[in-house]
Design an enzyme around this catalytic site. Structure first.
Site, PDB file in Angstrom:
ATOM      1  N   SER A 133       0.761  -1.370  -0.055  1.00 19.39           N
ATOM      2  CA  SER A 133      -0.022  -0.047  -0.132  1.00 19.39           C
ATOM      3  C   SER A 133       0.870   1.160   0.065  1.00 19.39           C
ATOM      4  O   SER A 133       0.341   2.386   0.609  1.00 19.39           O
ATOM      5  CB  SER A 133      -0.931   0.120   1.251  1.00 19.39           C
ATOM      6  OG  SER A 133      -1.823  -1.125   1.160  1.00 19.39           O
ATOM      7  N   ARG A 134       2.073   1.098  -0.566  1.00 21.73           N
ATOM      8  CA  ARG A 134       2.774   2.077  -0.529  1.00 21.73           C
ATOM      9  C   ARG A 134       3.365   3.013   1.019  1.00 21.73           C
ATOM     10  O   ARG A 134       3.867   4.086   1.010  1.00 21.73           O
ATOM     11  CB  ARG A 134       2.392   3.551  -1.371  1.00 21.73           C
ATOM     12  CG  ARG A 134       2.361   2.902  -2.816  1.00 21.73           C
ATOM     13  CD  ARG A 134       3.760   2.512  -3.502  1.00 21.73           C
ATOM     14  NE  ARG A 134       3.737   2.484  -5.138  1.00 21.73           N
ATOM     15  CZ  ARG A 134       3.664   1.235  -5.524  1.00 21.73           C
ATOM     16  NH1 ARG A 134       3.421   0.259  -5.081  1.00 21.73           N
ATOM     17  NH2 ARG A 134       3.701   1.214  -6.776  1.00 21.73           N
ATOM     18  N   LEU A 135       3.021   2.232   1.931  1.00 18.32           N
ATOM     19  CA  LEU A 135       3.443   2.399   3.230  1.00 18.32           C
ATOM     20  C   LEU A 135       4.991   2.003   3.506  1.00 18.32           C
ATOM     21  O   LEU A 135       5.022   1.160   4.444  1.00 18.32           O
ATOM     22  CB  LEU A 135       2.419   1.979   4.366  1.00 18.32           C
ATOM     23  CG  LEU A 135       1.079   2.564   4.142  1.00 18.32           C
ATOM     24  CD1 LEU A 135       0.037   2.143   5.054  1.00 18.32           C
ATOM     25  CD2 LEU A 135       0.904   3.884   4.200  1.00 18.32           C
TER      26      LEU A 135
END
Length: 216
Positions: free
Chosen positions: A193-195
């Site tokens: 999630s692009r975290l």
């Protein structure tokens, strides 16, 4: 050309504060060893490839890929022609940046610091370890200069080969190494999630390293 739909969700690993070495060189050595293991000796994969970014006299940035040749307590070492574009730019402004990207591990390492010329004897020792063809090539190429055609380059190589033959090839006077002494190093691990996990080491005035987590 449309690339907006090209994406992947990173899930190869994670990076926690507890995982980090107290100083960046040790952490880099760990990740570099992981990158070598992941490459498994595959032909064509150079895990020591890094982007070197410099700025010219007008403040315009320039970047290219070079090869890391060593990393020790002083910093990150590479070699080049001192009269090349990068050499001229470093002479004018020694602040540089490096980036390593190991796609298989979904990792990046960013380095910011100052480039200094290595002592000539260190450059000489590395130069003499290179294959003969590479040593001759260093004499043949006026790196970054405009050529009228490839035949000029090949003629320069032929001239160097004739001049030195199979005998000792001295290091050109305009050739040598740099060590990039880091004052900031960031380790980036892709996450879902692009975290992403990002940790930055920053050297304080006392020489000690401070570690901070950055937002992705």
């Amino acid at each position: 050309m449309e690339t907006h739909a090209m994406r992947r969700d990173y899930q190869a690993g994670q990076l926690r504060r507890a995982d980090l070495a107290p100083e960046p060189r040790e952490q880099f050595e760990r990740w570099f060893a992981d990158a070598r293991a992941a490459a498994g000796g595959a032909e064509g994969i150079e895990v020591n490839a890094m982007t070197l970014a410099t700025v010219d006299a007008a403040g315009r940035p320039h970047a290219r890929i070079v090869l890391l040749k060593d990393c020790d307590a002083r910093g990150f070492r590479f070699f080049t022609n001192y009269e090349s574009d990068k050499g001229v730019e470093i002479a004018a402004d020694a602040r540089v940046a490096l980036v390593f990207h190991w796609q298989a591990l979904e990792r990046q390492v960013r380095v910011e610091g100052v480039a200094e010329r290595l002592p000539r004897e260190e450059s000489e020792a590395y130069f003499q370890s290179r294959p003969l063809a590479s040593r001759l090539g260093a004499w043949a190429s006026p790196q970054s200069r405009v050529l009228g055609g490839r035949e000029e380059l090949e003629a320069g190589y032929a001239e160097a080969a004739k001049r030195f033959g199979e005998g000792p090839v001295p290091m050109p006077p305009n050739w040598g190494g740099y060590v990039v002494r880091p004052d900031g190093v960031e380790f980036w691990q892709g996450r879902r999630s692009r975290l992403h996990d990002r940790f930055r080491y920053t050297r304080g005035l006392d020489g000690a390293w401070r570690i901070e987590r950055l937002a992705p």
